[in-house]
Design a protein around this motif. Structure first.
Motif, short mmCIF file in Angstrom:
data_model
loop_
_atom_site.label_atom_id
_atom_site.label_comp_id
_atom_site.label_asym_id
_atom_site.label_seq_id
_atom_site.Cartn_x
_atom_site.Cartn_y
_atom_site.Cartn_z
N VAL A 174 0.84 -1.20 0.00
CA VAL A 174 0.00 0.00 0.00
C VAL A 174 0.88 1.25 0.00
O VAL A 174 0.62 2.21 -0.73
CB VAL A 174 -0.95 0.00 1.22
CG1 VAL A 174 -1.63 1.35 1.40
CG2 VAL A 174 -1.99 -1.10 1.08
N LYS A 175 1.93 1.25 0.81
CA LYS A 175 2.83 2.40 0.86
C LYS A 175 3.53 2.60 -0.50
O LYS A 175 3.65 3.73 -0.98
CB LYS A 175 3.88 2.22 1.96
CG LYS A 175 3.33 2.35 3.35
CD LYS A 175 4.35 2.42 4.48
CE LYS A 175 5.63 1.74 4.28
NZ LYS A 175 6.52 1.69 5.45
N SER A 200 1.08 4.00 -3.02
CA SER A 200 0.79 5.40 -2.70
C SER A 200 1.94 6.30 -3.17
O SER A 200 1.71 7.36 -3.74
CB SER A 200 0.56 5.55 -1.20
OG SER A 200 0.35 6.90 -0.87
N SER A 233 1.93 6.58 -7.00
CA SER A 233 0.85 7.39 -7.58
C SER A 233 0.92 8.85 -7.14
O SER A 233 0.26 9.70 -7.71
CB SER A 233 -0.51 6.82 -7.20
OG SER A 233 -0.74 6.99 -5.80
N SER A 258 -0.21 10.01 -4.41
CA SER A 258 -1.36 10.38 -3.59
C SER A 258 -1.14 9.90 -2.16
O SER A 258 -0.34 9.01 -1.90
CB SER A 258 -2.65 9.75 -4.15
OG SER A 258 -2.57 8.34 -4.06
N ALA A 259 -1.87 10.50 -1.27
CA ALA A 259 -1.75 10.15 0.16
C ALA A 259 -2.47 8.84 0.43
O ALA A 259 -3.48 8.52 -0.19
CB ALA A 259 -2.34 11.26 1.01
N THR A 260 -1.95 8.09 1.36
CA THR A 260 -2.61 6.85 1.80
C THR A 260 -3.61 7.20 2.87
O THR A 260 -3.30 7.91 3.81
CB THR A 260 -1.57 5.87 2.37
OG1 THR A 260 -0.61 5.59 1.37
CG2 THR A 260 -2.23 4.59 2.83
N ARG A 261 -4.84 6.70 2.70
CA ARG A 261 -5.90 6.96 3.68
C ARG A 261 -6.28 5.65 4.35
O ARG A 261 -6.47 4.65 3.68
CB ARG A 261 -7.13 7.57 3.02
CG ARG A 261 -6.87 8.95 2.48
CD ARG A 261 -8.16 9.50 1.88
NE ARG A 261 -8.04 10.91 1.71
CZ ARG A 261 -8.55 11.80 2.54
NH1 ARG A 261 -9.21 11.42 3.58
NH2 ARG A 261 -8.40 13.07 2.32
#
Length: 147
Positions: A9-10, A13, A16, A18-21
């Motif tokens: 996931v990191k 993120s 891309s 973009s921030a990981t939510r």
């Protein structure tokens, strides 16, 4: 989530930009959403059913107790061993009946407590939320933040 999933996931993120939510529902169409939904009116109906069953067990479950006890005494006093066996059935029934009534009472009380606690927590959350300017966030203003 396993450690390697977190690393994936990191990495996604970072790639891309973009921030990981965390702690949010999946985007529309990409998942099933929340897997637990509780409606206050459903909890209320379940609590009412448990309370009603508790009352019914008190009357309907106990209607043969006196007759069974008297029959067991008559049989025992008449020299029949069946009287002692019937008394054991009588005692076992009463024990199970009390246990079931207690369970229904606990279920009803727990659902009532859950409903009132949830309502109080929701009210506290809604009344306690403020925006950056210190204004209290009403439900409609909170909803506007998600749309």
């Amino acid at each position: 989530m396993a450690w390697d999933e977190w690393e994936q996931v990191k990495a996604a993120s970072a790639a891309s930009g973009s921030a990981t939510r965390l702690n949010q529902l999946a985007a529309s169409g990409s998942g099933s959403g929340s897997d637990l939904t509780v409606h206050d009116n459903v909890l209320g109906k379940l609590g009412d059913m448990a309370r009603s069953l508790h009352g019914q067990l008190a009357t309907d479950g106990d209607h043969a107790r006196v007759a069974t006890f008297e029959a067991s005494n008559d049989l025992f006093n008449g020299g029949l061993d069946m009287g002692a066996g019937l008394l054991e059935v009588h005692d076992a029934w009463n024990t199970k009946l009390r246990t079931l009534r207690e369970a229904c009472g606990h279920i009803s009380n727990h659902l009532d407590h859950s409903r009132s606690t949830h309502a109080a927590e929701e009210k506290k959350i809604v009344l306690g939320m403020q925006d950056a300017d210190g204004r209290t966030m009403t439900v409609s203003r909170i909803y506007d933040q998600f749309t």
